[in-house]
Design a protein around this motif. Structure first.
Motif, PDB file in Angstrom:
ATOM      1  N   ALA A   1      35.865  32.190  36.517  1.00 58.27           N
ATOM      2  CA  ALA A   1      37.193  31.586  36.390  1.00 58.27           C
ATOM      3  C   ALA A   1      38.100  32.202  37.446  1.00 58.27           C
ATOM      4  N   GLU A   2      38.932  31.377  38.058  1.00 55.81           N
ATOM      5  CA  GLU A   2      39.769  31.821  39.183  1.00 55.81           C
ATOM      6  C   GLU A   2      40.477  33.149  38.890  1.00 55.81           C
ATOM      7  N   PRO A   3      40.165  34.202  39.643  1.00 62.48           N
ATOM      8  CA  PRO A   3      40.858  35.487  39.443  1.00 62.48           C
ATOM      9  C   PRO A   3      42.256  35.440  40.049  1.00 62.48           C
ATOM     10  N   ARG A   4      43.228  35.984  39.329  1.00 61.26           N
ATOM     11  CA  ARG A   4      44.589  36.074  39.869  1.00 61.26           C
ATOM     12  C   ARG A   4      45.254  37.341  39.336  1.00 61.26           C
ATOM     13  N   PRO A   5      46.257  37.846  40.048  1.00 64.67           N
ATOM     14  CA  PRO A   5      46.918  39.088  39.635  1.00 64.67           C
ATOM     15  C   PRO A   5      47.614  38.928  38.285  1.00 64.67           C
TER      16      PRO A   5
ATOM     17  N   SER B   1      53.948  36.586  43.419  1.00 61.59           N
ATOM     18  CA  SER B   1      53.872  37.906  42.794  1.00 61.59           C
ATOM     19  C   SER B   1      53.602  38.932  43.879  1.00 61.59           C
ATOM     20  N   GLU B   2      53.581  40.196  43.504  1.00 62.20           N
ATOM     21  CA  GLU B   2      53.280  41.241  44.491  1.00 62.20           C
ATOM     22  C   GLU B   2      51.782  41.420  44.683  1.00 62.20           C
ATOM     23  N   GLY B   3      50.995  40.526  44.079  1.00 64.25           N
ATOM     24  CA  GLY B   3      49.570  40.450  44.387  1.00 64.25           C
ATOM     25  C   GLY B   3      48.711  41.528  43.753  1.00 64.25           C
ATOM     26  N   PHE B   4      47.434  41.498  44.110  1.00 66.12           N
ATOM     27  CA  PHE B   4      46.474  42.433  43.524  1.00 66.12           C
ATOM     28  C   PHE B   4      46.820  43.887  43.831  1.00 66.12           C
ATOM     29  N   ALA B   5      47.538  44.121  44.942  1.00 67.96           N
ATOM     30  CA  ALA B   5      47.886  45.499  45.312  1.00 67.96           C
ATOM     31  C   ALA B   5      48.722  46.169  44.228  1.00 67.96           C
TER      32      ALA B   5
ATOM     33  N   ALA C   1      49.060  44.663  40.974  1.00 70.31           N
ATOM     34  CA  ALA C   1      48.665  44.150  39.656  1.00 70.31           C
ATOM     35  C   ALA C   1      47.893  45.208  38.882  1.00 70.31           C
ATOM     36  N   GLU C   2      48.240  45.392  37.612  1.00 71.52           N
ATOM     37  CA  GLU C   2      47.517  46.372  36.803  1.00 71.52           C
ATOM     38  C   GLU C   2      46.132  45.870  36.414  1.00 71.52           C
ATOM     39  N   VAL C   3      46.006  44.559  36.217  1.00 74.88           N
ATOM     40  CA  VAL C   3      44.715  43.980  35.850  1.00 74.88           C
ATOM     41  C   VAL C   3      44.573  42.609  36.509  1.00 74.88           C
ATOM     42  N   THR C   4      43.473  41.936  36.176  1.00 70.79           N
ATOM     43  CA  THR C   4      43.173  40.618  36.727  1.00 70.79           C
ATOM     44  C   THR C   4      42.987  39.615  35.598  1.00 70.79           C
ATOM     45  N   VAL C   5      43.636  38.465  35.711  1.00 75.39           N
ATOM     46  CA  VAL C   5      43.354  37.340  34.821  1.00 75.39           C
ATOM     47  C   VAL C   5      42.215  36.542  35.444  1.00 75.39           C
ATOM     48  N   GLY C   6      41.340  35.987  34.602  1.00 75.18           N
ATOM     49  CA  GLY C   6      40.178  35.268  35.110  1.00 75.18           C
ATOM     50  C   GLY C   6      38.994  36.216  35.216  1.00 75.18           C
ATOM     51  N   GLY C   7      37.942  35.750  35.870  1.00 82.71           N
ATOM     52  CA  GLY C   7      36.746  36.573  36.007  1.00 82.71           C
ATOM     53  C   GLY C   7      35.506  35.846  35.523  1.00 82.71           C
ATOM     54  N   ILE C   8      34.462  36.603  35.251  1.00 86.78           N
ATOM     55  CA  ILE C   8      33.178  36.018  34.860  1.00 86.78           C
ATOM     56  C   ILE C   8      33.366  35.180  33.596  1.00 86.78           C
ATOM     57  N   SER C   9      32.946  33.930  33.674  1.00 87.12           N
ATOM     58  CA  SER C   9      33.205  32.973  32.604  1.00 87.12           C
ATOM     59  C   SER C   9      32.582  33.386  31.279  1.00 87.12           C
TER      60      SER C   9
END
Length: 388
Positions: free
Chosen positions: A185-189, A325-329, A331-339
């Motif tokens: 699933a699309e990863p985003r910050p 957003s200020e991006g992955f740099a 971001a504390e975690v990631t939304v999305g990932g392995i389905s």
């Protein structure tokens, strides 16, 4: 070729915990990480004191394409279970707010505890070892770690998401999952500050000002502090809502969540010579900025009730349009990932690849701010370790 019962990729919270539990079940475990130290993200969490769980943990406090996926693991390994482990090691802790539990001392205590759990299970840990290749044939996974190749019938992906790349975070987990046919699933910050531009630029001049608000986006709402920064908006309420926000969407802020309907007209009757800015129970600079934006100068006595009602409505649903957003740099975690559609909620095993597992942040399960993501790490790791 060295052989193991399980190879775990990633020595973060989930990987360390899973390795220790599996090792103590008698499994021969190799834990691998390209970083030169284990638990780097743990060490910086909670301001260095590690917000290691939340007593309010419940499945509805996690985002996922499958809202029910986390239920099983969270039910079988609870905050009370991890608290018991922390206390068994004599680590003092306290509740800060909203069920958030922190070490009294240092996050290093949590890392030391997890490493000790690994030692009890005889886990072999290989740090500073880049993973050059991962293959699968004849029921075994072969992993090239540094200059050697190792194999095992079970492989656990626990390398997290791409948030905070300065700590070595990458999208390796997603590449590995795709290699074995798992969807991502699309990863985003997530849990990340938002950037303001355009008409909202005025508010960047309030850098350093904070206020308790309710932040809204869709059906999600969080009452905590919001902080104005030189780039836009941050603070717990904003970090929380950022996990739900999508580029191009707006967020709404209730600046006066305790105000009763009609409060501004009542203030006009009680203090007719007061200005709007003086009436707002907010930090001075913020109150002035809001009053200026509403274009209501002068005394309340001179302002029509209709304008006061419109101002009330605006202050209770002030609309911001973040440009990003200020991006992955940041971001504390990631939304999305392995389905989660490709994983078992009971064991974290890949449905179509026997022996492959995914746990922790790399999975499409993301918790609220405040210890929820650590609890998911512990719970998903425990579910996986019981199946190894």
């Amino acid at each position: 070729m060295a052989e193991y019962d399980a190879i775990i990729l990633g020595a973060g919270a989930a990987g360390l915990f899973c390795a220790g539990l599996a090792g103590q079940r008698g499994r021969r475990v190799l834990l691998v990480d390209h970083a030169d130290a284990a638990g780097k993200k743990i060490l910086i969490s909670g301001g260095g004191r590690c917000n290691f769980t939340n007593t309010g943990t419940a499945p509805d406090r996690f985002l996922s394409a499958s809202p029910h996926f986390a239920k099983s693991a969270l039910a079988r390994y609870s905050p009370a279970d991890f608290i018991a482990l922390v206390e068994a090691y004599g680590i003092a802790w306290h509740e800060k707010t909203l069920g958030q539990l922190f070490c009294d001392g240092s996050a290093r205590q949590i890392v030391a505890m997890l490493l000790d759990e690994c030692a009890k299970g005889g886990v072999e840990i290989a740090l500073g070892q880049p993973i050059a290749a991962v293959d699968h044939a004849d029921g075994r996974f072969r992993v090239t770690v540094g200059a050697r190749t190792v194999s095992a019938p079970a492989l656990v992906i626990a390398t997290g998401g791409p948030s905070i790349p300065k700590l070595g975070a990458t999208g390796f987990a997603y590449d590995c999952a795709r290699r074995f046919g798992l969807k991502v699933a699309e990863p985003r910050p997530a849990l990340v500050p938002l950037v303001l531009t355009g008409d909202d630029l005025l508010f960047r001049e309030l850098a350093g000002v904070a206020a308790e608000v309710v932040a809204h986006h869709g059906k999600a709402a969080f009452r905590e502090a919001a902080l104005f920064t030189h780039r836009g908006l941050s603070g717990p309420a904003i970090l929380q809502i950022s996990s739900y926000w999508r580029p191009g969407a707006e967020i709404a802020i209730d600046f006066l969540p305790d105000a009763a309907p009609g409060w501004l007209k009542q203030a006009k009757r009680a203090q007719p010579r007061a200005t709007l800015a003086k009436t707002l129970a907010l930090p001075g600079r913020l109150a002035e900025a809001l009053a200026d934006r509403l274009a209501l100068p002068g005394e309340l006595a001179n302002l029509p009730d209709a304008k006061l009602a419109a101002s009330e409505a605006a202050l209770s649903r002030w609309r911001f349009h973040p440009s990003g957003s200020e991006g992955f740099a940041k971001a504390e975690v990631t939304v999305g990932g392995i389905s989660t559609a490709d994983l078992s909620s009971q064991t974290m095993a890949a449905r179509r690849v026997p022996g492959l597992y995914a746990i922790g942040e790399c999975v499409d399960v993301t918790g609220w701010l405040g210890g929820y993501n650590f609890q998911w790490a512990w719970a998903s790791a425990a579910a996986c370790a019981a199946a190894l």
